[in-house]
Design an enzyme around this catalytic site. Structure first.
Site, PDB file in Angstrom:
ATOM      1  CD  GLU A 259      -2.594  -1.304   2.745  1.00 19.42           C
ATOM      2  OE1 GLU A 259      -2.248  -1.019   3.844  1.00 19.42           O
ATOM      3  OE2 GLU A 259      -3.558  -2.225   2.634  1.00 19.42           O
ATOM      4  N   PRO A 260       1.581   1.133  -0.823  1.00 23.11           N
ATOM      5  CG  PRO A 260       2.087   1.492  -2.977  1.00 23.11           C
ATOM      6  CD  PRO A 260       1.817   0.797  -2.097  1.00 23.11           C
ATOM      7  N   GLY A 261       2.245   5.335  -0.699  1.00 18.48           N
ATOM      8  CA  GLY A 261       1.606   6.405  -0.102  1.00 18.48           C
ATOM      9  C   GLY A 261       2.203   6.672  -1.032  1.00 18.48           C
ATOM     10  CE1 TYR A 302       2.913  12.991  11.489  1.00 17.29           C
ATOM     11  CE2 TYR A 302       2.509  14.259   9.653  1.00 17.29           C
ATOM     12  CZ  TYR A 302       1.973  13.241  10.390  1.00 17.29           C
ATOM     13  OH  TYR A 302       0.748  12.817  10.248  1.00 17.29           O
ATOM     14  CB  CYS A 328      -2.516  34.719  14.366  1.00 15.86           C
ATOM     15  SG  CYS A 328      -2.297  35.211  15.699  1.00 15.86           S
ATOM     16  CD  GLU A 329      -1.381  28.670  16.449  1.00 13.72           C
ATOM     17  OE1 GLU A 329      -0.188  28.898  17.457  1.00 13.72           O
ATOM     18  OE2 GLU A 329      -3.016  28.879  17.032  1.00 13.72           O
ATOM     19  CE1 TYR A 356      -0.819  10.227   4.924  1.00  9.87           C
ATOM     20  CE2 TYR A 356       1.853   9.763   3.920  1.00  9.87           C
ATOM     21  CZ  TYR A 356      -0.128   9.374   3.880  1.00  9.87           C
ATOM     22  OH  TYR A 356      -0.417   7.613   3.836  1.00  9.87           O
TER      23      TYR A 356
END
Length: 410
Positions: A259-261, A302, A328-329, A356
């Site tokens: 199941e390569p993504g 991550y 605003c972070e 992703y």
């Protein structure tokens, strides 16, 4: 892709914008498929969650791949893209029995990862073939958030619960046609993967009429020049030998599944953004861009590394910059990164932006999600329009609370 092509796309479609190079997706698919060319039956199911644009699903399906889905919405996207139901596997986590039933009615391969749903589904649909997701209790992956095969993971049925699985199968007389695992993402050490594979083989021996064994995915791709990556060719050679041996022991030619993504689409992607401001403080030079964690959250979520290049001035003198967003972070993409000299208005490119990235984008700070472009055979195709203000408000309901309050007072 060449810098000139990326600049032309930014001019034509605006920024920020995601760009995907179809040739890289195709070459990655062929590389993985060829690594297992000595296995009689191989099925690659692309992990839709990595990048779910319908144009990408059509491209990958045209190569011969099926789809790995985790929600009924991903299943519907696959069907809309023209993928046949039998070429889709549904591997949800924590969803309702009703959602699984609805997907099963579409003719999609069901993959169940907990005892409760397995028993309920098997009782109601004993003739519907089901795959079982096993938790091999192997800690693997490049980040704790993407390591999903360890003992405390919410994913899969523990290998120590195989007797419970067998009891449910016997009591319901349900059909088990596949065994599956997924240990995590960014796995570098193929020996860890091979170790987990042996656990899967041992599990498969308990089931007499399987059609396939699905080994998940999680292969490490390079994020910069000289970066380490999973040796797919060596892994293919070693697992092919062991898989073919197992099929002989099992007495049946099984299909080997993956199941390569990220492996298929990560390196194909570029995220282009314009520099709004270059700001010098006492110790740092900030390059503020027309994007933020709302478009590309991986570095913040991550701690992921994305190579950043100034495509407007690729051969300029290198300086140190911290690349930051307009949210605003503290949405910092990179700190004190050596990049060719940046001036306001330049276009910079984040590499490895295929997996992703857009799929995790949001409307935080009421910002629009960007456009997506597919670069195919030397031509740019718009495959998702940039959002506008109507997209922000179309599902909101305007309730005239002030009038109601006035009415109640009067």
């Amino acid at each position: 892709m060449k810098n000139d092509n990326l600049l032309a796309i930014a001019r034509a479609f605006g920024s920020p914008v995601y760009v995907y190079d179809s040739s890289k997706i195709i070459s990655q698919y062929n590389r993985l498929f060829n690594a297992f060319k000595k296995v009689k039956h191989v099925k690659l199911n692309y992990a839709v969650k990595a990048l779910s644009n319908i144009a990408i699903l059509k491209l990958i399906n045209s190569l011969g791949a099926g789809l790995d889905t985790v929600s009924i919405q991903e299943v519907k996207l696959g069907l809309l893209a023209g993928v046949q139901p039998e070429d889709i596997i549904f591997t949800p986590n924590g969803v309702s029995l009703e959602e699984i039933e609805e997907v099963a009615a579409m003719g999609v391969q069901i993959n169940i990862d907990n005892l409760s749903i397995l028993e309920q589904f098997g009782t109601k649909y004993p003739n519907t073939p089901v795959c079982i997701r096993i938790n091999p209790h192997v800690l693997a992956g490049g980040n704790s958030k993407i390591s999903v095969g360890h003992i405390d993971s919410k994913f899969g049925i523990s290998i120590h619960q195989i007797p419970h699985i067998l009891r449910i199968v016997e009591n319901t007389n349900m059909t088990i046609n596949g065994i599956h695992m997924h240990t995590g993402s960014d796995i570098l050490d193929i020996e860890v993967f091979l170790y987990a594979s042996e656990i899967l083989f041992d599990t498969a021996k308990h089931f007499t009429n399987l059609d396939f064994i699905d080994f998940g995915s999680g292969f490490k791709v390079p994020y910069k020049d000289g970066d380490i990556e999973t040796n797919i060719e060596e892994f293919g050679e070693k697992l092919t030998k062991r898989f073919n041996e197992f099929c002989k022991e099992y007495g049946k030619e099984l299909t080997l599944g993956f199941e390569p993504g990220k492996f298929l689409v990560s390196e194909a992607g570029y995220f282009l953004a314009k520099v709004n401001v270059v700001k010098q403080t006492t110790s740092t030079v900030f390059a503020g861009i027309d994007s933020g964690l709302n478009h590309l959250i991986r570095p913040m979520f991550y701690g992921s590394y994305h190579e950043i290049v100034n495509v407007s001035n690729p051969k300029g003198r290198e300086r140190f910059y911290s690349i930051v967003g307009y949210i605003c972070e503290t949405d910092t993409f990179a700190t004190n990164r050596r990049i060719s000299e940046i001036t306001e208005g330049d276009i910079i490119a984040f590499k490895n932006a295929g997996a992703y990235c857009f799929s995790m984008a949001s409307n935080y700070n009421s910002r629009y999600r960007p456009a997506e472009v597919l670069w195919h055979e030397g031509k740019a195709y718009l495959i998702r329009e940039r959002e506008d203000f109507d997209d922000l408000t179309k599902n909101q309901v305007d309730v005239d609370l002030f009038s109601k309050i006035q009415e109640s007072v009067s």
